[in-house]
Design a protein around this motif. Structure first.
Motif, PDB file in Angstrom:
ATOM      1  N   LYS A   9      27.019  26.486  38.946  1.00 24.53           N
ATOM      2  CA  LYS A   9      28.119  27.463  38.897  1.00 24.53           C
ATOM      3  C   LYS A   9      28.065  28.310  40.162  1.00 24.53           C
ATOM      4  CE  LYS A   9      29.792  27.282  34.571  1.00 24.53           C
ATOM      5  NZ  LYS A   9      31.117  26.782  34.471  1.00 24.53           N
ATOM      6  N   HIS A  10      29.232  28.757  40.589  1.00 26.34           N
ATOM      7  CA  HIS A  10      29.301  29.626  41.760  1.00 26.34           C
ATOM      8  C   HIS A  10      29.047  31.060  41.314  1.00 26.34           C
ATOM      9  CE1 HIS A  10      31.131  31.274  45.478  1.00 26.34           C
ATOM     10  NE2 HIS A  10      31.637  32.180  44.665  1.00 26.34           N
ATOM     11  N   ARG A  15      31.194  38.912  49.597  1.00 24.76           N
ATOM     12  CA  ARG A  15      32.559  38.780  50.119  1.00 24.76           C
ATOM     13  C   ARG A  15      33.565  38.611  48.970  1.00 24.76           C
ATOM     14  NH1 ARG A  15      35.906  35.780  54.362  1.00 24.76           N
ATOM     15  NH2 ARG A  15      37.545  35.056  53.008  1.00 24.76           N
ATOM     16  N   ASP A  16      33.219  37.764  47.977  1.00 26.11           N
ATOM     17  CA  ASP A  16      34.126  37.562  46.829  1.00 26.11           C
ATOM     18  C   ASP A  16      34.382  38.890  46.116  1.00 26.11           C
ATOM     19  OD1 ASP A  16      34.052  34.763  47.244  1.00 26.11           O
ATOM     20  OD2 ASP A  16      32.305  34.548  45.952  1.00 26.11           O
ATOM     21  N   ASP A  88      43.536  34.085  37.832  1.00 24.88           N
ATOM     22  CA  ASP A  88      43.178  34.929  38.979  1.00 24.88           C
ATOM     23  C   ASP A  88      41.862  35.613  38.626  1.00 24.88           C
ATOM     24  OD1 ASP A  88      45.132  36.175  41.432  1.00 24.88           O
ATOM     25  OD2 ASP A  88      43.322  37.312  40.979  1.00 24.88           O
ATOM     26  N   PHE A  89      41.138  36.114  39.646  1.00 23.50           N
ATOM     27  CA  PHE A  89      39.935  36.892  39.323  1.00 23.50           C
ATOM     28  C   PHE A  89      40.170  38.397  39.471  1.00 23.50           C
ATOM     29  CE2 PHE A  89      37.158  36.695  43.503  1.00 23.50           C
ATOM     30  CZ  PHE A  89      38.182  37.298  44.219  1.00 23.50           C
ATOM     31  N   SER A  90      41.450  38.800  39.646  1.00 24.31           N
ATOM     32  CA  SER A  90      41.776  40.223  39.628  1.00 24.31           C
ATOM     33  C   SER A  90      42.490  40.534  38.317  1.00 24.31           C
ATOM     34  CB  SER A  90      42.671  40.581  40.815  1.00 24.31           C
ATOM     35  OG  SER A  90      43.351  41.786  40.550  1.00 24.31           O
ATOM     36  N   GLU A  91      41.815  41.288  37.453  1.00 23.70           N
ATOM     37  CA  GLU A  91      42.423  41.632  36.151  1.00 23.70           C
ATOM     38  C   GLU A  91      43.686  42.458  36.360  1.00 23.70           C
ATOM     39  OE1 GLU A  91      41.916  40.531  33.292  1.00 23.70           O
ATOM     40  OE2 GLU A  91      39.805  39.989  33.030  1.00 23.70           O
ATOM     41  N   ASN A  92      43.701  43.308  37.393  1.00 25.70           N
ATOM     42  CA  ASN A  92      44.889  44.149  37.620  1.00 25.70           C
ATOM     43  C   ASN A  92      46.105  43.305  37.990  1.00 25.70           C
ATOM     44  OD1 ASN A  92      43.334  46.334  37.094  1.00 25.70           O
ATOM     45  ND2 ASN A  92      43.247  47.115  39.179  1.00 25.70           N
ATOM     46  N   MET A  93      45.875  42.300  38.829  1.00 25.32           N
ATOM     47  CA  MET A  93      46.979  41.395  39.201  1.00 25.32           C
ATOM     48  C   MET A  93      47.493  40.680  37.953  1.00 25.32           C
ATOM     49  SD  MET A  93      47.922  41.270  42.409  1.00 25.32           S
ATOM     50  CE  MET A  93      47.473  41.258  44.124  1.00 25.32           C
ATOM     51  N   LEU A  94      46.572  40.191  37.115  1.00 22.11           N
ATOM     52  CA  LEU A  94      46.980  39.474  35.896  1.00 22.11           C
ATOM     53  C   LEU A  94      47.783  40.395  34.975  1.00 22.11           C
ATOM     54  CD1 LEU A  94      43.709  37.461  35.106  1.00 22.11           C
ATOM     55  CD2 LEU A  94      45.930  36.482  35.720  1.00 22.11           C
ATOM     56  N   GLU A  95      47.336  41.650  34.866  1.00 22.55           N
ATOM     57  CA  GLU A  95      48.044  42.615  34.016  1.00 22.55           C
ATOM     58  C   GLU A  95      49.480  42.766  34.483  1.00 22.55           C
ATOM     59  OE1 GLU A  95      46.323  42.790  31.105  1.00 22.55           O
ATOM     60  OE2 GLU A  95      48.006  44.197  31.011  1.00 22.55           O
ATOM     61  N   ARG A  96      49.642  42.873  35.811  1.00 22.47           N
ATOM     62  CA  ARG A  96      50.995  43.018  36.374  1.00 22.47           C
ATOM     63  C   ARG A  96      51.835  41.771  36.071  1.00 22.47           C
ATOM     64  NH1 ARG A  96      53.253  46.439  39.982  1.00 22.47           N
ATOM     65  NH2 ARG A  96      51.897  47.753  38.737  1.00 22.47           N
ATOM     66  N   ALA A  97      51.235  40.584  36.269  1.00 18.84           N
ATOM     67  CA  ALA A  97      51.979  39.336  36.052  1.00 18.84           C
ATOM     68  C   ALA A  97      52.465  39.242  34.605  1.00 18.84           C
ATOM     69  CB  ALA A  97      51.087  38.143  36.386  1.00 18.84           C
ATOM     70  N   ARG A  98      51.618  39.668  33.668  1.00 16.50           N
ATOM     71  CA  ARG A  98      51.949  39.535  32.233  1.00 16.50           C
ATOM     72  C   ARG A  98      53.178  40.343  31.837  1.00 16.50           C
ATOM     73  NH1 ARG A  98      46.018  40.208  31.530  1.00 16.50           N
ATOM     74  NH2 ARG A  98      45.207  38.130  31.083  1.00 16.50           N
ATOM     75  N   THR A  99      53.533  41.379  32.645  1.00 19.67           N
ATOM     76  CA  THR A  99      54.665  42.243  32.269  1.00 19.67           C
ATOM     77  C   THR A  99      55.983  41.756  32.852  1.00 19.67           C
ATOM     78  OG1 THR A  99      54.429  43.625  34.229  1.00 19.67           O
ATOM     79  CG2 THR A  99      53.148  44.293  32.287  1.00 19.67           C
ATOM     80  N   LYS A 100      55.957  40.689  33.654  1.00 20.11           N
ATOM     81  CA  LYS A 100      57.192  40.284  34.334  1.00 20.11           C
ATOM     82  C   LYS A 100      58.105  39.473  33.405  1.00 20.11           C
ATOM     83  CE  LYS A 100      55.860  40.440  39.132  1.00 20.11           C
ATOM     84  NZ  LYS A 100      55.715  39.690  40.396  1.00 20.11           N
ATOM     85  N   PRO A 101      59.432  39.546  33.645  1.00 21.47           N
ATOM     86  CA  PRO A 101      60.349  38.741  32.835  1.00 21.47           C
ATOM     87  C   PRO A 101      59.983  37.255  32.944  1.00 21.47           C
ATOM     88  CG  PRO A 101      61.557  40.248  34.284  1.00 21.47           C
ATOM     89  CD  PRO A 101      60.110  40.359  34.670  1.00 21.47           C
ATOM     90  N   PHE A 110      41.678  34.738  33.211  1.00 19.05           N
ATOM     91  CA  PHE A 110      40.751  35.109  34.281  1.00 19.05           C
ATOM     92  C   PHE A 110      40.012  33.852  34.738  1.00 19.05           C
ATOM     93  CE2 PHE A 110      36.666  36.177  35.972  1.00 19.05           C
ATOM     94  CZ  PHE A 110      36.887  37.313  36.738  1.00 19.05           C
ATOM     95  N   ALA A 111      39.907  33.633  36.042  1.00 17.66           N
ATOM     96  CA  ALA A 111      39.061  32.531  36.540  1.00 17.66           C
ATOM     97  C   ALA A 111      38.727  32.760  38.005  1.00 17.66           C
ATOM     98  CB  ALA A 111      39.769  31.189  36.394  1.00 17.66           C
ATOM     99  N   ASP A 112      37.523  32.368  38.371  1.00 16.73           N
ATOM    100  CA  ASP A 112      37.135  32.321  39.780  1.00 16.73           C
ATOM    101  C   ASP A 112      37.433  30.900  40.269  1.00 16.73           C
ATOM    102  OD1 ASP A 112      35.926  32.184  42.253  1.00 16.73           O
ATOM    103  OD2 ASP A 112      33.947  32.805  41.571  1.00 16.73           O
ATOM    104  N   ALA A 113      38.179  30.798  41.355  1.00 21.04           N
ATOM    105  CA  ALA A 113      38.611  29.487  41.862  1.00 21.04           C
ATOM    106  C   ALA A 113      37.440  28.586  42.245  1.00 21.04           C
ATOM    107  CB  ALA A 113      39.520  29.693  43.072  1.00 21.04           C
ATOM    108  N   HIS A 114      36.248  29.168  42.459  1.00 19.23           N
ATOM    109  CA  HIS A 114      35.090  28.349  42.826  1.00 19.23           C
ATOM    110  C   HIS A 114      34.508  27.608  41.628  1.00 19.23           C
ATOM    111  CE1 HIS A 114      35.026  31.507  45.990  1.00 19.23           C
ATOM    112  NE2 HIS A 114      34.628  30.525  46.764  1.00 19.23           N
TER     113      HIS A 114
END
Ligand SMILES: C[S@@+](CC[C@H](N)C(=O)[O-])C[C@H]1O[C@@H](n2cnc3c(N)ncnc32)[C@H](O)[C@@H]1O
Length: 241
Positions: A9-10, A15-16, A88-101, A110-114
């Motif tokens: 596992k990564h 940096r990440d 995505d590995f940013s919970e804040n970004m995911l939260e924003r995406a979930r509210t979009k039409p 949530f996932a790390d691309a590695h």
């Protein structure tokens, strides 16, 4: 470089963690700055990525580094009967995406691309926008995508490209001035947008990314540059039927 533990596992590198913190901080301004920086073309490129992924009714698409979800939402609008997972590995970004039409029918995870937690051959298409220049181990991230794709599955990538040729000086100077300025004025976070500028200027040329895609096993790899060569869409296929 990547840090891989004894289970293969990564583990997130320094940096990440820094990158994750930056995207958690700039969520509120991200869409606005993206639209300004690309003069509205980002939405068009997301639609092109979705079109090239050509997921069929009932087909399974994974959008990695989904951020505020624009590629996943474009894919959903294109094929409402597709099964779309956006990570995505940013919970804040995911939260924003979930509210979009249109977000309701998409699985936001949530996932790390590695280290993707999906079984081999789980998806018919994989997409991502502006992921590769942010990761610590590009070959590993591409290999994970190859692994989760079913034979014949497609990968479609939207990325930035460092400027070259006659326009190099002008575009570099423009980015050095415009990105930190937008960061200061719109996002009130100059450091985060300085990172975006340096990660863009320091990233690989599209031909090098295409070569890495071939090295992990993708075939029919090709790309088309956009916007004075500063953005690129690449695509490829996992060999199979
Ligand atoms: C520039 S944004 C792009 C968002 C969206 N794909 C787009 O086209 O607007 C990059 C996204 O990649 C995510 N990211 C960066 N490294 C990642 C990693 N190792 N695993 C998962 N997500 C990652 C960030 O959290 C951020 O949301």
């Amino acid at each position: 470089m990547s840090s891989v533990n004894k289970n293969g596992k990564h583990s997130m590198t320094e940096r990440d963690t820094k990158v994750q913190g930056i995207f958690d901080r700039i969520t509120d301004s991200y869409d606005r700055i993206n639209t300004l920086m690309t003069l509205g073309r980002h939405a068009q490129w997301c639609r092109e990525v979705a079109r090239r992924a050509s997921v069929m009714p009932g087909g399974r698409l994974l959008d990695i580094a989904t951020g505020t979800g624009e590629i996943a939402l474009a894919a959903r609008r294109r094929e409402p009967r597709a099964e779309i997972t956006a990570v995505d590995f940013s919970e804040n970004m995911l939260e924003r995406a979930r509210t979009k039409p249109g977000a309701d029918g998409i699985a936001w995870e949530f996932a790390d691309a590695h280290s993707l937690e999906y079984a081999d051959e789980s998806f018919d298409a994989v997409t991502h926008g502006y992921l590769l220049r942010n990761v610590s181990d590009v070959p590993r991230v591409l290999s994970e995508q190859f692994r989760v794709l079913s034979p014949g599955g497609r990968v479609v990538v939207l990325e930035t490209a460092p400027p070259r040729g006659l326009l190099k000086l002008a575009v570099t100077a423009g980015m050095r001035i415009v990105l930190p300025l937008l960061g200061r004025v719109v996002a009130k976070d100059k450091d985060a947008y300085s990172y975006l500028e340096s990660s863009t200027l320091g990233f690989m040329q599209p031909a090098q990314v295409a070569q890495l895609m071939r090295e992990v096993g993708f075939t029919d790899v090709d790309f088309e540059t956009k916007y004075l060569g500063t953005n690129v869409i690449l695509w490829g296929r996992k060999p199979g039927p």
